[in-house]
Design an enzyme around this catalytic site. Sequence first.
Site, PDB file in Angstrom:
ATOM      1  N   TYR A  31       2.787   0.132  -3.619  1.00 19.99           N
ATOM      2  CA  TYR A  31       1.242   0.345  -3.979  1.00 19.99           C
ATOM      3  C   TYR A  31       0.979  -1.146  -3.399  1.00 19.99           C
ATOM      4  O   TYR A  31       1.613  -1.707  -2.780  1.00 19.99           O
ATOM      5  CB  TYR A  31       1.595  -0.188  -5.460  1.00 19.99           C
ATOM      6  N   LYS A  34       6.807  -3.483  -1.508  1.00 18.07           N
ATOM      7  CA  LYS A  34       5.889  -3.754  -2.658  1.00 18.07           C
ATOM      8  C   LYS A  34       6.339  -2.230  -3.919  1.00 18.07           C
ATOM      9  O   LYS A  34       5.016  -1.460  -3.941  1.00 18.07           O
ATOM     10  CB  LYS A  34       4.589  -3.842  -2.880  1.00 18.07           C
TER      11      LYS A  34
END
Length: 305
Positions: A39, A154
Amino acid sequence: MLSQTVTEQIVYLNGLYLPMCESQISTQDRGFLFGDGVYEVIPVYERTVFSFDEHLARLKNSLKATSIPNPLTDAEWLNLLNTLVAKHSWDNQFIYLQVTRGIQMQRDHMPADCLTPTLYAYSNPLKAVSDDIIKNGIKAITLDDIRWLNCDIKAITLLPNVMLKLACKHRNADDAILIAPNGNITEGTASNVFIVKNNTLLTPPNSSAILPGITRLLINRIAKAHGITVLEQNLTLDDLTSADEIWLASSTKEALPITQLNDLPVGSGKPGALWQLMRQHYQTYKHDFVAQYLAQQVQQQQQQQ
């Protein structure tokens, strides 16, 4: 500025823009079953997507590291973000976007070949840092870093971060600074760490133990442009306890001053002089970024006429 309720929020899901309350994702999506996805969180100032190139580069690195195909071209990503911004009334927003490996009907740790990634994105209003924090800072504690070994990706698998946030709540703290098994400071629960010592800005070097933060990158860039010495080096609890200032940096909060650590004051117990100076420089950087982007848009429109 017009108000906008959650039920009126528009999301992007696999090529469609639709009301948030109508968006649905399969229970067999690998993001739901395994946390198999990545993300990004991207701030928007004055309806302008901030540091798009840097955020996109990090997203691409996360996708490459996890072998999830990039579903869009660079131009398509920017169009998606700008379209979401345009569909909402807030001048300042933050966009959350998530790419999972996709739907696999037979649950299996091994991904099937040729899955189609699921792409979901939405926007929320971006709130300014409160006057109380600007005046008094925040309270933090130190905790053992219980996360996985690839924090430079991430990833959406954030259960350890949730557990750490709950530990902060139980101890009446706003956030935590994490300490790895080797004794080095890594980062906050959702932010990078800076300390100030003798007017020098110190931060842990990029590694698999920390996320390469975009705000961290910009603070380094701004500091160097204004003659503030920045050093990337390993930091320990001793460095924290002797620091003149401690900051936590993230895309939605920018840089927050920690004025109390483990129930003891940091420096004077108030936001420090270098943080206040960096805050001013950062606001100017944002203003100049937006102004430059808008000028480029006007120039492009004139060239097309």
